[in-house]
Write a protein that holds these residues in place. Structure first.
Motif, PDB file in Angstrom:
ATOM      1  N   VAL A 195       0.776  -1.077   0.226  1.00 33.74           N
ATOM      2  CA  VAL A 195      -0.051  -0.068  -0.107  1.00 33.74           C
ATOM      3  C   VAL A 195       1.033   1.257   0.007  1.00 33.74           C
ATOM      4  CG1 VAL A 195      -1.812   1.173   1.180  1.00 33.74           C
ATOM      5  CG2 VAL A 195      -1.924  -1.154   1.391  1.00 33.74           C
ATOM      6  N   VAL A 196       0.932   1.929  -1.214  1.00 32.65           N
ATOM      7  CA  VAL A 196       1.736   3.260  -1.290  1.00 32.65           C
ATOM      8  C   VAL A 196       0.821   4.441  -0.828  1.00 32.65           C
ATOM      9  CG1 VAL A 196       2.925   4.492  -2.961  1.00 32.65           C
ATOM     10  CG2 VAL A 196       3.052   2.048  -3.138  1.00 32.65           C
ATOM     11  N   THR A 197       1.626   5.052   0.224  1.00 37.29           N
ATOM     12  CA  THR A 197       0.817   6.409   0.784  1.00 37.29           C
ATOM     13  C   THR A 197       1.435   7.434  -0.065  1.00 37.29           C
ATOM     14  OG1 THR A 197       0.377   5.333   2.934  1.00 37.29           O
ATOM     15  CG2 THR A 197       0.045   7.524   2.836  1.00 37.29           C
ATOM     16  N   LYS A 198       0.806   8.519  -0.315  1.00 32.14           N
ATOM     17  CA  LYS A 198       1.377   9.820  -0.852  1.00 32.14           C
ATOM     18  C   LYS A 198       0.834  10.874  -0.263  1.00 32.14           C
ATOM     19  CE  LYS A 198       2.654   7.742  -5.377  1.00 32.14           C
ATOM     20  NZ  LYS A 198       2.759   8.089  -6.709  1.00 32.14           N
ATOM     21  N   ALA A 199       1.438  11.930   0.211  1.00 28.15           N
ATOM     22  CA  ALA A 199       0.965  13.255   0.594  1.00 28.15           C
ATOM     23  C   ALA A 199       1.173  14.225  -0.552  1.00 28.15           C
ATOM     24  CB  ALA A 199       1.639  13.608   1.929  1.00 28.15           C
ATOM     25  N   MET A 200       0.191  14.802  -1.182  1.00 34.03           N
ATOM     26  CA  MET A 200       0.119  15.558  -2.290  1.00 34.03           C
ATOM     27  C   MET A 200      -0.222  17.184  -1.969  1.00 34.03           C
ATOM     28  SD  MET A 200       1.509  13.348  -4.661  1.00 34.03           S
ATOM     29  CE  MET A 200       1.032  13.921  -6.433  1.00 34.03           C
ATOM     30  N   SER A 252      -1.081  24.408  -0.658  1.00 38.72           N
ATOM     31  CA  SER A 252      -2.424  24.347  -0.448  1.00 38.72           C
ATOM     32  C   SER A 252      -2.910  22.873  -0.760  1.00 38.72           C
ATOM     33  CB  SER A 252      -3.082  25.560  -0.896  1.00 38.72           C
ATOM     34  OG  SER A 252      -3.171  25.330  -2.346  1.00 38.72           O
ATOM     35  N   GLY A 253      -4.290  22.819  -0.613  1.00 46.32           N
ATOM     36  CA  GLY A 253      -5.019  21.506  -0.872  1.00 46.32           C
ATOM     37  C   GLY A 253      -3.918  20.270  -0.461  1.00 46.32           C
ATOM     38  N   LEU A 254      -3.970  20.030   0.711  1.00 45.52           N
ATOM     39  CA  LEU A 254      -2.880  18.652   0.986  1.00 45.52           C
ATOM     40  C   LEU A 254      -3.898  17.718   0.856  1.00 45.52           C
ATOM     41  CD1 LEU A 254      -0.753  16.997   2.606  1.00 45.52           C
ATOM     42  CD2 LEU A 254      -1.954  17.687   4.589  1.00 45.52           C
ATOM     43  N   SER A 255      -3.457  16.480   0.284  1.00 44.68           N
ATOM     44  CA  SER A 255      -4.133  15.293   0.187  1.00 44.68           C
ATOM     45  C   SER A 255      -3.462  14.053   0.571  1.00 44.68           C
ATOM     46  CB  SER A 255      -4.900  15.191  -1.125  1.00 44.68           C
ATOM     47  OG  SER A 255      -3.981  15.063  -2.203  1.00 44.68           O
ATOM     48  N   VAL A 256      -3.896  13.298   1.170  1.00 44.74           N
ATOM     49  CA  VAL A 256      -3.301  12.193   1.547  1.00 44.74           C
ATOM     50  C   VAL A 256      -4.074  10.840   0.788  1.00 44.74           C
ATOM     51  CG1 VAL A 256      -2.224  10.236   3.100  1.00 44.74           C
ATOM     52  CG2 VAL A 256      -2.369  12.894   3.772  1.00 44.74           C
ATOM     53  N   THR A 257      -3.246   9.992  -0.133  1.00 44.61           N
ATOM     54  CA  THR A 257      -4.080   9.107  -0.833  1.00 44.61           C
ATOM     55  C   THR A 257      -3.147   7.559  -0.645  1.00 44.61           C
ATOM     56  OG1 THR A 257      -2.705   9.406  -2.946  1.00 44.61           O
ATOM     57  CG2 THR A 257      -4.513  10.713  -2.632  1.00 44.61           C
ATOM     58  N   ARG A 258      -4.218   6.721  -0.991  1.00 40.20           N
ATOM     59  CA  ARG A 258      -3.392   5.210  -0.769  1.00 40.20           C
ATOM     60  C   ARG A 258      -3.599   4.402  -2.095  1.00 40.20           C
ATOM     61  NH1 ARG A 258      -4.192   2.713   4.944  1.00 40.20           N
ATOM     62  NH2 ARG A 258      -2.108   2.070   4.807  1.00 40.20           N
ATOM     63  N   SER A 259      -2.822   3.550  -2.562  1.00 38.60           N
ATOM     64  CA  SER A 259      -3.059   2.746  -3.649  1.00 38.60           C
ATOM     65  C   SER A 259      -2.159   1.612  -3.441  1.00 38.60           C
ATOM     66  CB  SER A 259      -2.744   3.260  -5.070  1.00 38.60           C
ATOM     67  OG  SER A 259      -1.462   3.839  -5.021  1.00 38.60           O
ATOM     68  N   THR A 260      -2.777   0.231  -3.944  1.00 37.43           N
ATOM     69  CA  THR A 260      -1.795  -0.773  -3.940  1.00 37.43           C
ATOM     70  C   THR A 260      -1.381  -1.180  -5.050  1.00 37.43           C
ATOM     71  OG1 THR A 260      -3.652  -1.479  -2.301  1.00 37.43           O
ATOM     72  CG2 THR A 260      -2.309  -3.236  -3.330  1.00 37.43           C
ATOM     73  N   VAL A 261       0.035  -1.592  -4.850  1.00 42.13           N
ATOM     74  CA  VAL A 261       0.691  -1.939  -6.101  1.00 42.13           C
ATOM     75  C   VAL A 261       1.427  -3.321  -5.710  1.00 42.13           C
ATOM     76  CG1 VAL A 261       1.406   0.422  -6.750  1.00 42.13           C
ATOM     77  CG2 VAL A 261       2.819  -1.099  -5.277  1.00 42.13           C
ATOM     78  N   THR A 262       1.920  -4.129  -6.640  1.00 41.97           N
ATOM     79  CA  THR A 262       2.399  -5.499  -6.684  1.00 41.97           C
ATOM     80  C   THR A 262       3.390  -5.223  -7.706  1.00 41.97           C
ATOM     81  OG1 THR A 262       0.593  -6.269  -5.890  1.00 41.97           O
ATOM     82  CG2 THR A 262       2.214  -7.864  -6.655  1.00 41.97           C
ATOM     83  N   LEU A 263       4.627  -5.716  -7.187  1.00 45.94           N
ATOM     84  CA  LEU A 263       5.944  -5.277  -8.240  1.00 45.94           C
ATOM     85  C   LEU A 263       6.731  -6.477  -8.248  1.00 45.94           C
ATOM     86  CD1 LEU A 263       6.950  -1.788  -6.950  1.00 45.94           C
ATOM     87  CD2 LEU A 263       5.623  -2.568  -9.062  1.00 45.94           C
ATOM     88  N   PRO A 264       7.272  -7.141  -9.499  1.00 48.60           N
ATOM     89  CA  PRO A 264       8.146  -8.136  -9.411  1.00 48.60           C
ATOM     90  C   PRO A 264       9.546  -8.008  -8.548  1.00 48.60           C
ATOM     91  CG  PRO A 264       8.380  -6.897 -11.309  1.00 48.60           C
ATOM     92  CD  PRO A 264       7.478  -6.438 -10.575  1.00 48.60           C
ATOM     93  N   SER A 265       9.907  -6.782  -8.276  1.00 50.74           N
ATOM     94  CA  SER A 265      11.096  -6.793  -7.615  1.00 50.74           C
ATOM     95  C   SER A 265      10.894  -5.365  -6.854  1.00 50.74           C
ATOM     96  CB  SER A 265      12.250  -6.755  -8.035  1.00 50.74           C
ATOM     97  OG  SER A 265      12.542  -5.801  -9.117  1.00 50.74           O
TER      98      SER A 265
END
Length: 268
Positions: A195-200, A252-265
């Motif tokens: 689960v990748v969390t990003k603050a934008m 301005s406009g802080l947003s924290v998003t989460r997305s799921t990734v699966t990587l080979p390495s």
């Protein structure tokens, strides 16, 4: 408010490698990261825009400071050949708080494990590392006052430290990874849902910045299987970031998003 063109000019002048200079978008993303460190939204950034040397990164920071684009308090630190731009006040505060709490949320991703696990490290080992780093931060401030920079952490310390864990702490992540380098430099995150969390946030600073574009101030991952265990730590981290965000006006406009990734390495 500082014009983005000034940040682009400084990056192109100081961070050029060979015949290549950084693209405008890379320069602006880097500028947003440096501003976030200067504003206390994050304690440090790990420079990875290209292969510029520590001296070039230091010259870039000095150029920004000379143009009064960022404060004089920011410092450059070299840790095991990696260049960081550091907010010393926030970093020292964070390290002191860790020493008081005597706990760090560490995810063990050793290659021999079937899946990542939360690990309880012996506090003495990680506590000694944090204390040594804290001493270095205080020393780097004294050297900065005498005009000597960038500050390099001695190689003998780097050899005994788990840098994967240490960088997570320095960069202000709520959780950090570790693996036993003496056994393998590989990890067990391949094909593991993360689960990748990003603050934008938006940086409204003139014509160069794309209207509506959001800059990534933070990006880190947590194994999906451990999300329930790490959620309280993440919630506290988000609340603190929101508190810091309200104290500044550059973004301005802080947003924290989460997305799921699966990587080979996955490289750490």
């Amino acid at each position: 408010m500082a014009s983005p063109e000034l940040f682009v000019t400084a990056a192109r002048k100081c961070l050029r490698t060979g015949k290549k200079h950084l693209a405008d978008t890379v320069c602006l993303n880097l500028a947003a990261q440096v501003l976030a460190v200067d504003l206390g939204l994050k304690p440090a950034l790990l420079y990875d825009s290209n292969t510029a040397s520590a001296e070039q990164v230091q010259n870039y920071l000095k150029s920004l400071q000379a143009a009064q684009l960022v404060s004089q308090s920011l410092q450059t630190m070299v840790l095991c050949d990696n260049s960081l731009i550091v907010n010393p006040s926030l970093t020292i505060t964070n390290l002191k708080e860790l020493l008081v709490r005597r706990t760090v949320t560490v995810v063990d991703v050793c290659h021999s494990l079937e899946q990542p696990v939360i690990t309880e490290l012996p506090w003495k080992a990680i506590g000694d590392t944090i204390q040594t780093l804290l001493d270095h931060m205080k020393q780097s401030g004294q050297l900065l006052e005498m005009g000597s920079s960038p500050h390099c952490v001695e190689k003998r310390h780097c050899e005994s430290w788990n840098l994967c864990t240490l960088f997570g702490i320095l960069l202000g992540y709520p959780t950090t990874y570790r693996f036993d380098r003496s056994k393998s430099f590989e990890n067990c995150l391949a094909m593991t849902p993360l689960v990748v969390t990003k603050a934008m946030a938006s940086w409204q600073a003139g014509s160069v910045a794309v209207e509506g574009h959001k800059y990534c101030l933070y990006s880190f991952s947590t194994p999906e299987v451990l999300c329930a265990e790490t959620q309280p730590v993440l919630d506290n981290w988000i609340a603190q970031l929101q508190e810091y965000f309200q104290k500044q006006t550059v973004f301005s406009g802080l947003s924290v998003t989460r997305s799921t990734v699966t990587l080979p390495s996955v490289a750490l």
